[in-house]
Design a protein around this motif. Structure first.
Motif, PDB file in Angstrom:
ATOM      1  N   VAL A 131       1.824 -28.470  16.835  1.00 44.89           N
ATOM      2  CA  VAL A 131       2.154 -28.122  18.217  1.00 44.89           C
ATOM      3  C   VAL A 131       1.431 -29.085  19.144  1.00 44.89           C
ATOM      4  N   GLY A 132       2.152 -29.588  20.144  1.00 45.20           N
ATOM      5  CA  GLY A 132       1.562 -30.497  21.108  1.00 45.20           C
ATOM      6  C   GLY A 132       2.037 -30.179  22.509  1.00 45.20           C
ATOM      7  N   GLY A 133       1.605 -31.011  23.449  1.00 43.24           N
ATOM      8  CA  GLY A 133       2.012 -30.804  24.831  1.00 43.24           C
ATOM      9  C   GLY A 133       0.882 -30.991  25.815  1.00 43.24           C
ATOM     10  N   GLY A 134      -0.015 -31.942  25.523  1.00 44.79           N
ATOM     11  CA  GLY A 134      -1.150 -32.147  26.423  1.00 44.79           C
ATOM     12  C   GLY A 134      -2.189 -31.063  26.284  1.00 44.79           C
ATOM     13  N   ILE A 135      -2.475 -30.660  25.056  1.00 40.02           N
ATOM     14  CA  ILE A 135      -3.411 -29.562  24.788  1.00 40.02           C
ATOM     15  C   ILE A 135      -4.839 -30.086  24.676  1.00 40.02           C
ATOM     16  N   THR A 136      -5.707 -29.620  25.538  1.00 41.55           N
ATOM     17  CA  THR A 136      -7.113 -29.996  25.463  1.00 41.55           C
ATOM     18  C   THR A 136      -7.746 -29.387  24.217  1.00 41.55           C
ATOM     19  N   ILE A 137      -8.496 -30.198  23.492  1.00 42.78           N
ATOM     20  CA  ILE A 137      -9.162 -29.741  22.271  1.00 42.78           C
ATOM     21  C   ILE A 137     -10.401 -28.943  22.643  1.00 42.78           C
TER      22      ILE A 137
END
Length: 367
Positions: A131-137
């Protein structure tokens, strides 16, 4: 660091390369010349031995956030349209480059996801492998509501900073978060890092997300007044169900800004332009893109000093795939020396690196 063609993840210094050719009785100048050629950026990707991340024929299901321009978005925002599941943006081009890497054996089937809250947890569900979409770790985003670790992240492939987007004429009013008082109204998206950092930087919440005593939160179920305990928390990973659907947050007993919530980015941008709110708290990349599109009417007012990394989420048991993807992402981004700014200048920068073409500077950055 100088490159050797045998292993891009463990490059061999130039002096060792020269020795390898000396035993063939080549003149010293030729050995050094060959080593020098291998230090030219276009040579390395052609001969790189990228280990496969999956078995032959495997197709990984990727869920991507549909509404985070320019990082990750749908070609057509209308669900059900032919272009809705067509991925666009920085992360789309990065995934395309991963598929093009010789030997990586990566193939993706992508589907758009419209709901942001907890999107990273979708990686622990059967529908998606990634899953992605500019997700902060964030470590807190690896756990579900029960506190169980269910998600892991790849290495960071993009750097984020939070910011305030304001009307260009008002930039002088917003040069620091300490200048934000009760006369200021700021738009935010609930459940984002932008919201969490805004609350912390303005003193409406503690660094652990605990709302300050006396903070009022308006929700569809009624007004909530925080008592300063851990019962009322808002973090980048979520909040109590009592605070779901919040529309406004403020502290009438303190000189702090009022936070206005909306789930639609375009509406929040329009509200800034119309003067209904004074600023929009969001990541620098999205806000700079909006500033550019506004024709000079909007501008970045203040930047958060803290930098964040964004990555892809996977099921926590899929550590081998996460590690392999991280290796490839580190290679494509040259360990984050190639990022959003370089992609903005040349959208093909990752594909060129994956296929061994020179980039806009004429060579590929060294590892």
């Amino acid at each position: 660091m100088f490159w050797c063609i045998s292993n891009p993840m463990n490059p061999t210094p130039i002096r060792h390369v020269a020795r390898r050719f000396q035993h063939l009785a080549l003149p010293g100048w030729l050995a050094l010349g060959l080593a020098g050629i291998m230090n030219i950026g276009w040579w390395q990707p052609v001969f790189a031995e990228h280990r496969p991340c999956t078995s032959p024929g495997t197709v990984l299901n990727v869920g991507f956030f549909a509404d985070f321009r320019p990082v990750s978005y749908s070609a057509d925002p209308m669900p059900g349209s032919p272009g809705f599941h067509r991925h666009r943006g920085y992360e789309a081009d990065l995934l395309d480059a991963l598929e093009a890497m010789d030997g990586a054996k990566l193939r993706f089937s992508r589907r758009a996801v419209t709901s942001w809250p907890g999107i990273w947890l979708r990686a622990a569900e059967p529908e998606f492998d990634i899953v992605g979409g500019g997700i902060t770790i964030l470590d807190s985003r690896t756990r579900n509501a029960a506190g169980d670790t269910v998600v892991t992240f790849t290495s960071g492939h993009i750097t984020f900073r939070q910011s305030l987007l304001v009307r260009a004429a008002d930039v002088g009013r917003f040069s620091g978060y300490d200048q934000l008082d009760a006369t200021v109204r700021i738009g935010a998206l609930a459940g984002t890092t932008g919201e969490y950092r805004l609350l912390v930087l303005t003193g409406l919440a503690q660094p652990n997300g605990r709302l300050a005593k006396g903070v009022h939160v308006e929700t569809p179920s009624g007004l909530v007044v925080a008592d300063g305990s851990d019962r009322w928390m808002i973090t980048a990973s979520g909040s109590r169900s009592d605070l779901a659907g919040r529309t406004k947050l403020y502290n009438p007993s303190d000189n702090k800004p009022e936070i206005i919530y909306n789930t639609d980015v375009m509406q929040l941008l329009a509200m800034v332009l119309d003067g209904k709110i004074d600023a929009f708290a969001r990541g620098e990349i999205g806000n700079r893109d909006a500033s550019h599109d506004s024709g000079g009417r909007l501008a970045i007012g203040v930047l958060d000093p803290v930098k964040e990394l964004g990555g892809f989420a996977l099921d926590h048991e899929n550590t081998e795939l996460a590690s392999c993807l991280s290796e490839k992402l580190d290679w494509l981004t040259d360990h984050r020396r190639i990022g959003y700014s370089e992609w903005r200048t040349d959208p093909d920068v990752f594909m060129k690196r994956a296929t061994g073409q020179p980039n806009s500077t004429g060579s590929s950055p060294s590892l």
